[in-house]
Design a protein around this motif. Structure first.
Motif, mmCIF file in Angstrom:
data_model
loop_
_atom_site.group_PDB
_atom_site.id
_atom_site.type_symbol
_atom_site.label_atom_id
_atom_site.label_comp_id
_atom_site.label_asym_id
_atom_site.label_seq_id
_atom_site.Cartn_x
_atom_site.Cartn_y
_atom_site.Cartn_z
ATOM 1 N N THR A 67 23.911 11.389 47.234
ATOM 2 C CA THR A 67 22.693 12.187 47.102
ATOM 3 C C THR A 67 21.512 11.311 46.701
ATOM 4 O O THR A 67 20.405 11.461 47.230
ATOM 5 N N ALA A 68 21.733 10.374 45.786
ATOM 6 C CA ALA A 68 20.661 9.456 45.393
ATOM 7 C C ALA A 68 20.226 8.594 46.574
ATOM 8 O O ALA A 68 19.026 8.352 46.775
ATOM 9 N N ILE A 69 21.163 8.158 47.380
ATOM 10 C CA ILE A 69 20.838 7.360 48.568
ATOM 11 C C ILE A 69 20.033 8.196 49.553
ATOM 12 O O ILE A 69 19.045 7.725 50.123
ATOM 13 N N GLN A 70 20.424 9.452 49.739
ATOM 14 C CA GLN A 70 19.684 10.341 50.642
ATOM 15 C C GLN A 70 18.255 10.569 50.154
ATOM 16 O O GLN A 70 17.353 10.754 50.958
ATOM 17 N N LYS A 71 18.061 10.515 48.850
ATOM 18 C CA LYS A 71 16.714 10.681 48.290
ATOM 19 C C LYS A 71 15.882 9.412 48.396
ATOM 20 O O LYS A 71 14.693 9.431 48.106
ATOM 21 N N GLY A 72 16.525 8.283 48.744
ATOM 22 C CA GLY A 72 15.769 7.058 48.929
ATOM 23 C C GLY A 72 16.192 5.883 48.078
ATOM 24 O O GLY A 72 15.572 4.822 48.133
ATOM 25 N N ALA A 73 17.242 6.014 47.281
ATOM 26 C CA ALA A 73 17.707 4.891 46.462
ATOM 27 C C ALA A 73 18.373 3.838 47.342
ATOM 28 O O ALA A 73 18.972 4.161 48.363
ATOM 29 N N ASP A 74 18.266 2.590 46.943
ATOM 30 C CA ASP A 74 18.877 1.475 47.658
ATOM 31 C C ASP A 74 20.393 1.591 47.549
ATOM 32 O O ASP A 74 20.943 1.586 46.446
ATOM 33 N N PHE A 75 21.084 1.676 48.687
ATOM 34 C CA PHE A 75 22.535 1.885 48.666
ATOM 35 C C PHE A 75 23.283 0.735 47.996
ATOM 36 O O PHE A 75 24.396 0.909 47.518
ATOM 37 N N GLN A 76 22.664 -0.452 47.927
ATOM 38 C CA GLN A 76 23.325 -1.591 47.294
ATOM 39 C C GLN A 76 23.146 -1.604 45.778
ATOM 40 O O GLN A 76 23.852 -2.321 45.086
ATOM 41 N N LYS A 77 22.188 -0.824 45.276
ATOM 42 C CA LYS A 77 21.890 -0.886 43.844
ATOM 43 C C LYS A 77 22.102 0.432 43.106
ATOM 44 O O LYS A 77 21.929 0.489 41.897
ATOM 45 N N VAL A 78 22.464 1.477 43.812
ATOM 46 C CA VAL A 78 22.661 2.762 43.150
ATOM 47 C C VAL A 78 23.993 2.743 42.400
ATOM 48 O O VAL A 78 24.965 2.135 42.841
ATOM 49 N N LYS A 79 23.998 3.368 41.214
ATOM 50 C CA LYS A 79 25.219 3.389 40.404
ATOM 51 C C LYS A 79 25.252 4.665 39.564
ATOM 52 O O LYS A 79 24.234 5.291 39.319
ATOM 53 N N VAL A 80 26.430 5.013 39.114
ATOM 54 C CA VAL A 80 26.604 6.144 38.208
ATOM 55 C C VAL A 80 26.157 5.700 36.827
ATOM 56 O O VAL A 80 26.623 4.672 36.322
ATOM 57 N N VAL A 81 25.236 6.451 36.229
ATOM 58 C CA VAL A 81 24.716 6.070 34.920
ATOM 59 C C VAL A 81 25.209 6.968 33.794
ATOM 60 O O VAL A 81 25.096 6.607 32.623
ATOM 61 N N ASP A 82 25.770 8.136 34.149
ATOM 62 C CA ASP A 82 26.235 9.033 33.092
ATOM 63 C C ASP A 82 27.237 10.028 33.666
ATOM 64 O O ASP A 82 27.044 10.544 34.772
ATOM 65 N N ILE A 83 28.299 10.276 32.923
ATOM 66 C CA ILE A 83 29.264 11.331 33.251
ATOM 67 C C ILE A 83 29.478 12.145 31.986
ATOM 68 O O ILE A 83 29.817 11.583 30.932
ATOM 69 N N GLU A 84 29.274 13.428 32.105
ATOM 70 C CA GLU A 84 29.466 14.324 30.967
ATOM 71 C C GLU A 84 30.517 15.362 31.357
ATOM 72 O O GLU A 84 30.381 16.022 32.387
ATOM 73 N N ILE A 85 31.550 15.482 30.554
ATOM 74 C CA ILE A 85 32.634 16.430 30.817
ATOM 75 C C ILE A 85 32.690 17.417 29.655
ATOM 76 O O ILE A 85 32.884 17.012 28.511
ATOM 77 N N ILE A 86 32.524 18.682 29.982
ATOM 78 C CA ILE A 86 32.543 19.733 28.967
ATOM 79 C C ILE A 86 33.718 20.663 29.292
ATOM 80 O O ILE A 86 33.619 21.508 30.183
ATOM 81 N N PRO A 87 34.845 20.498 28.608
ATOM 82 C CA PRO A 87 36.015 21.316 28.939
ATOM 83 C C PRO A 87 35.847 22.775 28.519
ATOM 84 O O PRO A 87 35.182 23.080 27.534
ATOM 85 N N TYR A 88 36.458 23.651 29.328
ATOM 86 C CA TYR A 88 36.500 25.068 28.980
ATOM 87 C C TYR A 88 37.884 25.339 28.404
ATOM 88 O O TYR A 88 38.879 25.347 29.121
ATOM 89 N N HIS A 89 37.931 25.546 27.106
ATOM 90 C CA HIS A 89 39.198 25.806 26.441
ATOM 91 C C HIS A 89 39.640 27.244 26.709
ATOM 92 O O HIS A 89 38.819 28.123 26.936
ATOM 93 N N TYR A 90 40.905 27.461 26.707
ATOM 94 C CA TYR A 90 41.506 28.770 26.911
ATOM 95 C C TYR A 90 41.263 29.320 28.309
ATOM 96 O O TYR A 90 41.267 30.524 28.526
ATOM 97 N N VAL A 91 41.026 28.428 29.271
ATOM 98 C CA VAL A 91 40.873 28.811 30.675
ATOM 99 C C VAL A 91 41.935 28.041 31.448
ATOM 100 O O VAL A 91 42.109 26.839 31.235
ATOM 101 N N PRO A 92 42.645 28.704 32.357
ATOM 102 C CA PRO A 92 43.709 27.999 33.089
ATOM 103 C C PRO A 92 43.155 26.908 34.013
ATOM 104 O O PRO A 92 41.969 26.883 34.332
ATOM 105 N N ASN A 93 44.037 26.017 34.462
ATOM 106 C CA ASN A 93 43.745 24.960 35.431
ATOM 107 C C ASN A 93 42.839 23.859 34.889
ATOM 108 O O ASN A 93 42.188 23.171 35.660
ATOM 109 N N ARG A 94 42.767 23.708 33.583
ATOM 110 C CA ARG A 94 41.954 22.633 32.976
ATOM 111 C C ARG A 94 40.536 22.619 33.534
ATOM 112 O O ARG A 94 40.014 21.581 33.927
ATOM 113 N N MET A 95 39.899 23.761 33.571
ATOM 114 C CA MET A 95 38.537 23.871 34.094
ATOM 115 C C MET A 95 37.551 23.199 33.142
ATOM 116 O O MET A 95 37.721 23.213 31.927
ATOM 117 N N ALA A 96 36.511 22.606 33.745
ATOM 118 C CA ALA A 96 35.494 21.924 32.949
ATOM 119 C C ALA A 96 34.187 21.878 33.745
ATOM 120 O O ALA A 96 34.188 21.877 34.971
#
Length: 109
Positions: A67-96
């Motif tokens: 998506t960042a590349i489609q918006k115009g970011a350089d495909f050679q320099k784009v990287k993941v800068v943040d991952i946030e995982i917020i689990p939903y407790h008491y919900v089946p299938n380890r939803m988050a």
């Protein structure tokens, strides 16, 4: 039209400006330098099952990068800068809720 912002806009004498130049309100607090250095980014924000955690996270990271590349970011320099995982407790299938942000500089012309 030429939009004048930043400190330089307030330094120009009004007598030099004609109707091609626009100085918007609050132009003196705009920062063209910062805007020029800003990276192109993309955010994927979704709710998924983490039963196959590694596979799902790889897919979401790839989606954010693409998506960042489609918006115009350089495909050679784009990287993941943040991952946030917020689990939903008491919900089946380890939803988050997973938020992945990717960014990269524009290609140099």
């Amino acid at each position: 039209p030429i939009v004048m912002i930043g400190g330089g806009a307030s330094l120009l004498p009004k007598s030099l400006l004609d109707d091609r130049f626009i100085i918007p309100p609050y132009a003196s607090v705009a920062n063209a330098y910062g805007a020029a250095l800003a990276e192109i980014s993309a955010t994927v924000d979704t709710i998924v099952s983490l039963e196959e955690r590694d596979k799902v996270l790889q897919q979401l990271q790839a989606h954010a990068i693409q998506t960042a590349i489609q918006k115009g970011a350089d495909f050679q320099k784009v990287k993941v800068v943040d991952i946030e995982i917020i689990p939903y407790h008491y919900v089946p299938n380890r939803m988050a809720r997973v938020i992945v942000r990717a960014s990269g500089k524009q290609p140099v012309a």
